[in-house]
Design a protein around this motif. Structure first.
Motif, mmCIF file in Angstrom:
data_model
loop_
_atom_site.group_PDB
_atom_site.id
_atom_site.type_symbol
_atom_site.label_atom_id
_atom_site.label_comp_id
_atom_site.label_asym_id
_atom_site.label_seq_id
_atom_site.Cartn_x
_atom_site.Cartn_y
_atom_site.Cartn_z
ATOM 1 N N THR A 100 1.096 -0.944 -0.046
ATOM 2 C CA THR A 100 -0.128 -0.089 0.403
ATOM 3 C C THR A 100 1.006 1.080 -0.056
ATOM 4 O OG1 THR A 100 -1.495 -0.839 1.034
ATOM 5 C CG2 THR A 100 -1.826 0.730 1.289
ATOM 6 N N LEU A 101 0.641 2.482 -1.466
ATOM 7 C CA LEU A 101 1.038 3.343 -0.846
ATOM 8 C C LEU A 101 0.390 4.690 -0.313
ATOM 9 C CD1 LEU A 101 3.376 4.981 -2.082
ATOM 10 C CD2 LEU A 101 2.193 6.147 -3.677
ATOM 11 N N GLU A 102 0.653 5.523 1.009
ATOM 12 C CA GLU A 102 0.140 6.030 1.684
ATOM 13 C C GLU A 102 0.240 7.528 2.049
ATOM 14 O OE1 GLU A 102 0.515 5.060 5.853
ATOM 15 O OE2 GLU A 102 -0.498 2.639 5.672
ATOM 16 N N ASP A 103 -0.338 8.395 0.735
ATOM 17 C CA ASP A 103 0.200 9.661 1.210
ATOM 18 C C ASP A 103 0.040 10.627 2.674
ATOM 19 O OD1 ASP A 103 0.070 12.073 0.642
ATOM 20 O OD2 ASP A 103 -0.603 12.401 -1.452
ATOM 21 N N VAL A 104 0.879 10.716 3.099
ATOM 22 C CA VAL A 104 1.116 10.975 4.452
ATOM 23 C C VAL A 104 0.135 12.632 4.556
ATOM 24 C CG1 VAL A 104 2.111 10.987 6.418
ATOM 25 C CG2 VAL A 104 2.841 9.621 5.184
ATOM 26 N N SER A 105 1.053 12.996 3.653
ATOM 27 C CA SER A 105 0.728 14.685 3.789
ATOM 28 C C SER A 105 -1.359 14.621 3.438
ATOM 29 C CB SER A 105 1.275 15.169 2.521
ATOM 30 O OG SER A 105 2.648 14.940 2.747
ATOM 31 N N ALA A 106 -1.597 13.443 2.429
ATOM 32 C CA ALA A 106 -3.311 14.238 2.241
ATOM 33 C C ALA A 106 -3.818 13.202 3.038
ATOM 34 C CB ALA A 106 -2.941 13.965 0.355
ATOM 35 N N GLY A 107 -2.882 12.282 3.360
ATOM 36 C CA GLY A 107 -4.334 11.358 4.269
ATOM 37 C C GLY A 107 -4.795 10.011 3.044
ATOM 38 N N ARG A 108 -4.074 9.669 2.091
ATOM 39 C CA ARG A 108 -5.091 8.827 1.375
ATOM 40 C C ARG A 108 -3.935 7.528 0.576
ATOM 41 N NH1 ARG A 108 -4.510 12.689 -4.063
ATOM 42 N NH2 ARG A 108 -5.822 11.024 -4.959
ATOM 43 N N LYS A 109 -5.246 6.471 0.760
ATOM 44 C CA LYS A 109 -4.081 4.892 0.661
ATOM 45 C C LYS A 109 -4.041 4.716 -0.736
ATOM 46 C CE LYS A 109 -4.790 3.671 5.397
ATOM 47 N NZ LYS A 109 -5.138 2.436 5.947
ATOM 48 N N THR A 110 -3.506 3.980 -1.920
ATOM 49 C CA THR A 110 -2.945 3.039 -2.492
ATOM 50 C C THR A 110 -3.289 1.745 -2.917
ATOM 51 O OG1 THR A 110 -3.139 5.327 -4.009
ATOM 52 C CG2 THR A 110 -2.913 3.362 -5.472
ATOM 53 N N TYR A 111 -4.558 0.993 -3.301
ATOM 54 C CA TYR A 111 -3.004 -0.009 -2.825
ATOM 55 C C TYR A 111 -2.478 -0.369 -4.345
ATOM 56 C CZ TYR A 111 -6.585 -0.634 0.975
ATOM 57 O OH TYR A 111 -7.377 -0.675 2.112
ATOM 58 N N MET A 112 -1.524 -1.268 -4.213
ATOM 59 C CA MET A 112 -0.519 -0.715 -5.297
ATOM 60 C C MET A 112 -0.786 -2.110 -6.137
ATOM 61 S SD MET A 112 2.607 0.750 -3.196
ATOM 62 C CE MET A 112 3.697 -0.075 -4.796
ATOM 63 N N ARG A 113 -1.041 -2.949 -6.149
ATOM 64 C CA ARG A 113 -1.280 -4.637 -6.573
ATOM 65 C C ARG A 113 -2.946 -4.591 -7.423
ATOM 66 N NH1 ARG A 113 1.575 -9.010 -6.452
ATOM 67 N NH2 ARG A 113 1.898 -9.348 -4.452
ATOM 68 N N THR A 114 -3.685 -3.561 -7.253
ATOM 69 C CA THR A 114 -4.840 -3.012 -8.075
ATOM 70 C C THR A 114 -4.843 -1.884 -9.053
ATOM 71 O OG1 THR A 114 -6.247 -1.675 -6.518
ATOM 72 C CG2 THR A 114 -6.049 -4.686 -7.263
ATOM 73 N N SER A 115 -3.767 -1.086 -8.783
ATOM 74 C CA SER A 115 -2.969 -0.201 -9.762
ATOM 75 C C SER A 115 -2.015 0.550 -9.767
ATOM 76 C CB SER A 115 -3.651 0.933 -9.052
ATOM 77 O OG SER A 115 -2.732 1.560 -7.941
ATOM 78 N N ASN A 116 -1.310 0.636 -11.075
ATOM 79 C CA ASN A 116 0.008 0.943 -11.787
ATOM 80 C C ASN A 116 0.436 2.085 -11.097
ATOM 81 O OD1 ASN A 116 -1.138 2.170 -13.861
ATOM 82 N ND2 ASN A 116 -0.663 0.986 -14.869
ATOM 83 N N GLY A 117 -0.113 3.152 -10.301
ATOM 84 C CA GLY A 117 0.620 4.159 -10.049
ATOM 85 C C GLY A 117 0.101 5.805 -9.232
ATOM 86 N N TYR A 118 0.986 6.505 -8.726
ATOM 87 C CA TYR A 118 -0.899 7.111 -8.153
ATOM 88 C C TYR A 118 -0.120 8.695 -8.572
ATOM 89 C CZ TYR A 118 -1.722 10.658 -3.891
ATOM 90 O OH TYR A 118 -1.996 11.391 -2.845
ATOM 91 N N THR A 119 -0.987 9.902 -7.769
ATOM 92 C CA THR A 119 -0.263 10.989 -8.651
ATOM 93 C C THR A 119 -1.001 11.924 -8.301
ATOM 94 O OG1 THR A 119 -1.093 10.641 -10.777
ATOM 95 C CG2 THR A 119 -0.762 12.579 -10.433
#
Length: 945
Positions: free
Chosen positions: A806-825
């Protein structure tokens, strides 16, 4: 004629033992043996194209002295390899002066009978007993009646078109073969294939017991001069240099790995004769007529002949203080004892010959590539070009363009039909004239055809930057041979593609006036800061850059690195006093504790792991030892001018230091690097790309890419490895001092302290402990209001399936599950640092379940889709008509919690128009954001109008 008579008599005697036949044989040639006793009786064969000649001593029946009446069989089975006699076809067919030279085995007096012996030999190890069959034959008891002699050779040594074979008996537990007693048979086969001899030994266990059998063949390597003192070092195919007694592998020297080939030159600067051993190939792994193949050897040995040549040399213990230079050295190939069952046989194969070409000896034909091992710098204009040059590159004879040639030697059972060879040239070499075809047809090539069919091209060197050029030759059946050419530096630094004309450079020359203003004086702007040209150098003592004319930066010396801003992208023509360092001397480059910019002090590439290190107390260590002792970080960083970012290698064994290229090195103490004299022979492979680097064969490693405002930062990675710890260790890659940026800064790094103020890492490797692992990742950018993307394009292949990330954007409080997506913007906002976190944990034990899916009509003419989840998931609800056409997507990636959920379809299509009444198909798909699992259920729904 004498040889035929002897062989005939021996065959008849072997088939029908008796005094009468033996006496006839003795009478037949006694006179010739006494009157013209030769130094050594041999069977010989010459390569069909005349490249090499082979002599094998033969077991002829001889008198023990001209006036004696006792007989022995001449000891036999040793060989001598020579270059052919034809000029210039013998040896290297494109060079004159190397003909009729012995390149394996001197001829030396034997211990008795006034005979002479070859110095190469084979030793068997059987149940711990070392046996030299040749020496046993010297110990045979002479007989007045030859019929009483023991038979050593049940199959004579005979010559074919290009081979010599024979089979001898090796007594077990005795000194001579005894009829009726168990023996071991040793079949010898020597086959000339192109410029080498394939040495083949087959051991047959004719006893009733399992034997432990090993074998070593020892070759007395020579360059064919008047002296047996070979006087040159050996170069392995990875660039390692052997100049003292050595065995490989050796626990005392783990940096040496078993090569596929090695080479040695009579004159490393301008070779006439080169010899080579080849350890791998199809025949090495082929059992042929034997029960099994011995495969690759367990050990190779290099030592002075007087030490390695003893029978006990099978278990050779090298003396690292015994030099091979100006000594008669020899080469051993050893297979350790392994069980050989009764009635079984084992085949041992290795190659030895000339080293002028790169050759593939695998059947049915040999493909040999001839090219200069290195080029030389010529001063003046190249007459083959319309341009006017100050310097150009030529082969060792001064030719430009120079020839590259492929030869084909067909030793297979059938002709090669429609044979052709294609050449592939790297950047820096070009066909001259350009009208030459890349593929040359050779038609039909018959077995043993002579002269050898050849494909030849003329090539000109255009490379203005030094390095190694790999030329590929592709022959019939897709066989490929690569020939590597060392390209030296010329006194011109050509401008590389760059975003702003920025490079990290090193200059491998001495100057009478070494001030930067003189060295870079050909540029249209001066090196004083403020214009299109500037020079910086990092000072480890102050941890900051110093700009010319600061004295720290002003002196240009070999082995030192600098940042050069060359905004006009001009070539730097060095002053006429530019003098390369002597290529036969070691050069010292001192480093201070901290980050240092270094370069190769020589004009040809050098393997970095061959650089030695003098520690702060004056002790000298190998690179591996220095790293183990914590003297420096095992990472070598370079700068990609076009991408404007660092690349690096953590494999010192595969990393070459290229002239004109500067590198970052982190030293933990004040140390000195000792660059060895560069060698002619190129490593087998070049440094791997960063993308190809891994955690060392265990654990896992995931790569990240960050992009913003037209810039990309690649090769940031995190992972785990068995040898890693959770703190800083040798598997982590810290960031060197910042690149001098082009445009708004973009950076991305890991920290172990939890914020960007700590040490920054490009690679952060952890231990393989159980439980959740967390990596702190920071992205910084000066660009405001731009999208910043973080991608992980290969996660599915790099992260084990039992783990989730999981990639967590600490500043924005958002999470991205890395297995079901290939990036975060995210949007950079006002710019600055963005704190992120990567969390890796084991998959949840509960698996995704999609149950209780129902479709029921609503009061307003729609459909309510109800479903139950066993775990949280993202859900799609898709509606199709009976024809299968999608009419509406009621949900797309809807976050749904564990338990019962409902999605309502209002009965309209994707355009908002009410659909006609009738039957529709509803598909519900649930995907686990954590595990990536997916499942679908299909139901029907009826719309009533």
């Amino acid at each position: 004629m004498v040889e035929r008579q002897r062989s005939s008599c021996r065959r008849r005697r072997a088939g029908r033992p008796g005094r009468l036949i033996a006496g006839l044989c003795a009478a037949l040639f006694a006179a010739t043996s006494v009157q013209a006793q030769q130094p050594i009786v041999t069977v010989g064969v010459t390569h069909p194209a005349g490249l090499t000649r082979l002599l094998v001593d033969s077991p002829g029946l001889i008198l023990t002295a001209p006036t004696a009446t006792t007989w022995v069989y001449q000891p036999a089975g040793r060989f001598q390899l020579l270059t052919g006699q034809n000029v210039p076809g013998g040896g290297n067919p494109f060079v004159g002066g190397d003909e009729n030279r012995n390149i394996a085995s001197m001829v030396v007096p034997g211990p008795s009978w006034d005979t002479y012996s070859f110095t190469s030999k084979v030793t068997l190890s059987i149940d711990g007993q070392l046996i030299d069959p040749y020496a046993l034959m010297f110990n045979q008891t002479p007989q007045s009646d030859p019929a009483n002699l023991s038979i050593w050779w049940p199959q004579d040594i005979v010559a074919g078109t290009r081979d010599v074979t024979g089979t001898m008996l090796v007594p077990i537990g005795g000194t001579v073969p005894t009829p009726g007693e168990p023996n071991v048979r040793l079949k010898l086969g020597f086959t000339l294939i192109h410029d080498a001899v394939m040495l083949e030994y087959i051991v047959y266990n004719d006893t009733a017991s399992t034997l432990q059998v090993g074998l070593r063949t020892m070759i007395d390597a020579l360059f064919g001069g008047t002296s047996g003192m070979d006087g040159s070092y050996i170069v392995l195919d990875d660039g390692s240099v052997i100049n003292s007694e050595t065995k490989i592998p050796d626990v005392q020297n783990p940096s040496l790995v078993m090569p596929k080939t090695w080479v040695s030159y009579d004159n490393p600067d301008s070779p006439l004769v080169a010899v080579r051993g080849t350890l791998d190939g199809a025949e090495v792994h082929s059992s042929s007529i034997a029960s099994e193949a011995a495969g690759l050897p367990d050990e190779i040995q290099f030592g002075q002949l007087r030490n390695i040549g003893l029978t006990g040399g099978y278990d050779f213990t090298p003396n690292p203080n015994a030099s091979l230079l100006n000594e008669d050295w020899a080469y051993g190939v050893k297979w350790e004892e392994r069980p050989l069952l009764p009635g079984q046989s084992r085949r041992y194969v290795t190659y030895y010959g000339l080293g002028a070409a790169s050759v593939d000896y695998d059947p049915p034909y040999a493909l040999a590539a001839y090219a200069p091992p290195k080029l030389r710098v010529m001063t003046g204009d190249d007459p083959s070009t319309p341009e006017v040059e100050s310097y150009y590159l030529a082969d060792l004879s001064g030719q430009s363009p120079f020839p590259l040639t492929a030869l084909l030697d067909n030793f297979g059972p059938a002709p090669l039909i429609n044979a052709s060879v294609r050449i592939s040239l790297p950047a820096g070499l070009e066909l001259s004239p350009a009208t030459q075809p890349h593929t040359i047809s050779l038609g039909v090539i018959n077995r043993n055809q002579a002269p050898l069919p050849q494909a030849q091209w003329t090539v000109r060197a255009t490379a203005l930057r030094p390095g190694r050029a790999e030329v590929k030759f592709t022959g019939p059946a897709g066989k490929v041979v690569t020939r590597t050419i060392n390209i030296p530096a010329i006194p011109i630094i050509s401008a590389l593609p760059s975003a702003v004309g920025l490079e990290m450079v090193s200059v491998p020359y001495d100057f009478i006036n070494s001030d930067a203003s003189n060295v870079f004086g050909s540029l249209s702007d001066s090196v004083y800061p403020g214009g299109q040209v500037a020079l910086w150098r990092w000072d480890p003592t102050t941890a900051e850059y110093k700009t010319y004319p600061d004295p720290w930066t002003g002196n240009i010396s070999p082995g030192t690195g600098y940042w050069l801003l060359n905004g006009n992208r001009e070539d730097v023509v060095l002053p006429p006093t530019a003098t390369p360092l002597p290529a036969n001397q070691t050069h010292a480059v001192p480093l201070l504790a901290g980050w240092n910019q270094i370069g190769n002090p020589f004009v040809v590439p050098v393997r970095f792991d061959k650089v030695r290190v003098i520690g702060p107390q004056g002790a000298e260590w190998s690179m591996d030892e220095a790293i183990t002792r914590g003297l420096l970080l095992p990472v070598l960083y370079s700068y990609d001018a076009e991408a404007n970012e660092y690349t690096w290698s953590t494999s010192m064994q595969l990393t070459e230091v290229i002239p004109y290229q500067a590198y970052w090195v982190l030293a933990y103490s004040d140390i000195t690097l000792l660059f060895p004299p560069p060698t002619l022979f190129a490593p087998a492979s070049s440094a791997p790309s960063v993308a190809a680097q891994s955690s060392g064969g265990d654990g896992w490693q995931v790569g990240l890419q960050v992009a913003a405002a037209g810039q990309v930062r690649r090769s940031r990675s995190f992972g785990v490895a068995a040898a890693s710890s959770d703190g800083m260790d040798l598997s982590d890659v810290p960031c060197p001092p910042k690149v001098l940026q082009a445009g708004p800064e973009l950076d991305a790094f890991f920290t172990m302290s939890g914020d960007e103020s700590g040490t920054r890492y490009l690679v952060d490797m952890r231990s393989e402990r159980q439980g959740e692992q967390v990596w702190d990742f920071t992205v910084t950018t000066e660009a405001a209001g731009v999208p910043v993307s973080i991608r992980w394009p290969s996660l599915s292949a790099e992260l084990p399936s039992e783990l989730t990330a999981t990639l967590e954007d600490v500043s924005a409080g958002r999470k991205t599950y890395m297995r079901t997506s290939n990036g975060y913007t995210y949007n950079s906002g006002t710019g600055g640092a963005r704190r992120l976190r990567v969390v890796v944990r084991a998959r949840a034990s509960a698996t995704l379940g999609l149950m209780g899916v129902t479709c029921s009509a609503t009061d307003v003419g729609g459909v309510a889709v109800t479903y139950t989840l066993s775990a949280p998931a993202k859900v799609d609800v898709e509606v199709r008509n009976i024809a299968g056409r999608v009419v509406h997507r009621a949900a797309s990636g809807k976050d749904s919690p564990e338990g019962q959920n409902t999605v309502v379809w209002s009965g309209v299509d994707k355009y908002g128009t009410r659909v006609p009444g009738g039957l529709y198909v509803v598909q519900v798909t649930a995907r686990s954001a954590e595990t990536g699992e997916s499942m679908s259920v299909i139901r029907t729904a009826r719309i009533v109008r």
